[in-house]
Design an enzyme around this catalytic site. Structure first.
Site, mmCIF file in Angstrom:
data_model
loop_
_atom_site.group_PDB
_atom_site.id
_atom_site.type_symbol
_atom_site.label_atom_id
_atom_site.label_comp_id
_atom_site.label_asym_id
_atom_site.label_seq_id
_atom_site.Cartn_x
_atom_site.Cartn_y
_atom_site.Cartn_z
ATOM 1 N N GLU A 82 -8.717 -0.675 -3.619
ATOM 2 C CA GLU A 82 -9.601 -0.211 -4.921
ATOM 3 C C GLU A 82 -10.951 -1.026 -4.823
ATOM 4 O OE1 GLU A 82 -8.082 0.842 -8.588
ATOM 5 O OE2 GLU A 82 -6.019 0.702 -7.706
ATOM 6 N N HIS B 203 13.652 -4.314 10.718
ATOM 7 C CA HIS B 203 14.681 -3.323 11.263
ATOM 8 C C HIS B 203 13.826 -2.161 11.531
ATOM 9 C CE1 HIS B 203 18.122 -5.681 9.859
ATOM 10 N NE2 HIS B 203 17.432 -6.201 9.227
ATOM 11 N N LYS C 216 -9.037 12.352 -10.555
ATOM 12 C CA LYS C 216 -8.544 12.684 -11.890
ATOM 13 C C LYS C 216 -9.688 13.862 -12.530
ATOM 14 C CE LYS C 216 -7.440 7.710 -13.116
ATOM 15 N NZ LYS C 216 -7.539 6.603 -13.876
HETATM 16 O O1 PA5 Z 1 -6.881 0.317 -10.893
HETATM 17 C C1 PA5 Z 1 -7.175 1.214 -11.477
HETATM 18 O O2 PA5 Z 1 -8.444 1.502 -11.706
HETATM 19 C C2 PA5 Z 1 -6.342 2.450 -11.306
HETATM 20 O O3 PA5 Z 1 -5.047 2.145 -10.462
HETATM 21 C C3 PA5 Z 1 -5.806 2.776 -12.719
HETATM 22 O O4 PA5 Z 1 -4.960 1.586 -13.213
HETATM 23 C C4 PA5 Z 1 -5.026 4.128 -12.765
HETATM 24 O O5 PA5 Z 1 -5.891 5.232 -12.429
HETATM 25 C C5 PA5 Z 1 -4.354 4.400 -14.233
HETATM 26 O O6 PA5 Z 1 -5.298 4.435 -15.084
HETATM 27 P P1 PA5 Z 1 -4.808 3.437 -16.342
HETATM 28 O O7 PA5 Z 1 -4.469 2.193 -16.011
HETATM 29 O O8 PA5 Z 1 -6.242 3.707 -17.404
HETATM 30 O O9 PA5 Z 1 -3.710 4.141 -17.268
#
Ligand code: PA5
Length: 355
Positions: A237, A253, A348
């Site tokens: 990310e 393994h 999303k």
């Molecule tokens: O780090 C991020 O931006 C994502 O992994 C979010 O955590 C994920 O899309 C879920 O969203 P939220 O944390 O708002 O529920």
């Protein structure tokens, strides 16, 4: 001078301010301790037999970390549910902790609604959004964490606030002491990892330069298995880079055999980071050494992250802190803003259009 020591470059690329968010982590831990400390869990005090932590991505990983941390002390099973539906067994005696930083994630909201329907105790944690509203409507306990962060940057809140709730329910002990130790440990680490510390003295900058241009494989073990996964997802990310996480002893393994046939040109584009701790059991240390010997014959880019701190929670968070800074510096080397996301919002949006 390394690129990473150029403050102008850092300012230009880190437009979303991920560096400032990381810098505040030690204080965020104390803030989370205060928020969690104010929770009134008296309505949740039922005869709980299991805990299900519902969440996705940055809101789920705290559950894996808590589960790993509590594995030697919690009398109850803790499961993390990253999907629309709760496990079948979750019923009146299951505590559901629904965590969504935005409060808007459909998978989490759906599973949380299922939990409300099944009549067991629930706790919602978010910075607001539909989850907060739902909790207000149903008179369910909700903990509000500060807004305005990227969910993954809010880990101190998203891990510690629910952990405090479990502690208040008497399901785990020693939480406050370990959070304070983690605070001190991260404060010391910050002095060595922040952007003003030049590359030769900065472990995270050196790691970022070491793995740049490769696919980093992060190898963890036991409670460091979710730490490896967290580092992988931060590299995804923040740095917009593919990465993979595996765990010992399991990888000894299967995965290790894959190194036999890995093409030479691919092997040179792989890097490996082993997670280590001062309290690592001997049987794990021996396995790490054996696997390290094998992978070192195929790639020169083999590294370690060594956890620090006195307690288990501090050690877990210290390795994560190094990993988060590594992903931050790797983003800067890749000239991408660590905060801005491209494909996650795209997915999303597509999903919400189809609903
Ligand atoms: O780090 C991020 O931006 C994502 O992994 C979010 O955590 C994920 O899309 C879920 O969203 P939220 O944390 O708002 O529920």
């Amino acid at each position: 001078m390394s690129l990473l020591d150029d403050p102008e470059l850092l300012r230009r690329i880190d437009r979303g301010g991920m560096g400032r968010v990381l810098e505040r982590w030690p204080e965020a831990l104390l803030d989370a301790l205060r928020i969690g400390g104010r929770l009134d869990v008296s309505q949740q005090k039922k005869d709980v037999k299991a805990v299900v932590w519902v969440g996705i991505g940055g809101s789920a990983i705290g559950g894996d970390l808590v589960k790993g941390w509590a594995s030697d002390r919690s009398p109850l099973p803790i499961e993390v549910c990253r999907d629309y539906h709760l496990p079948h067994y979750a019923g009146r005696r299951t505590l559901t902790v629904g965590v969504s930083y935005s409060g808007e994630t459909p998978e989490t909201l759906n599973a949380f609604k299922e939990a409300l329907g099944r009549g067991g105790p629930v706790i919602g944690v978010s910075s607001g959004g539909a989850l907060e509203k739902l909790c207000a409507q149903k008179r369910a306990l909700h903990a509000k964490v500060p807004g305005g962060l990227a969910p993954r940057g809010a880990l101190p809140y998203l891990m510690v606030v629910p952990l405090l709730a479990l502690a208040k329910l008497g399901l785990v002990g020693g939480v406050e002491e370990e959070i304070l130790d983690a605070h001190e440990t991260l404060k010391e680490l910050r002095e060595r990892l922040r952007p003003t510390v030049p590359t030769p003295q900065n472990e995270a900058k050196r790691l970022a330069l070491g793995v740049a241009g490769t696919l980093p494989l992060i190898y963890g073990f036991r409670e460091f298995t979710p730490v490896a996964y967290r580092i992988k997802t931060q590299i995804n990310e923040n740095s917009k880079t593919l990465s993979k996480a595996e765990a010992l002893p399991e990888l000894g393994h299967n995965e290790v055999e894959g190194w036999v046939g890995v093409p030479k040109d691919l092997a040179s584009r792989l890097s490996v980071i082993f997670l280590r701790t001062p309290t690592e059991p001997q049987e794990i240390g021996v396995r790490i050494a054996a696997v390290k010997e094998i992978v070192s014959k195929r790639t020169k880019r083999v590294f370690e992250i060594r956890a620090s701190g006195r307690t288990k929670l501090a050690q877990i968070l210290s390795a994560i802190f190094v990993g988060d800074y590594l992903s931050y510096y790797l983003a800067l080397l890749n000239r991408v803003d660590p905060t801005t996301l491209t494909n996650i919002p795209k997915v999303k949006r597509k999903v919400s259009q189809r609903r």
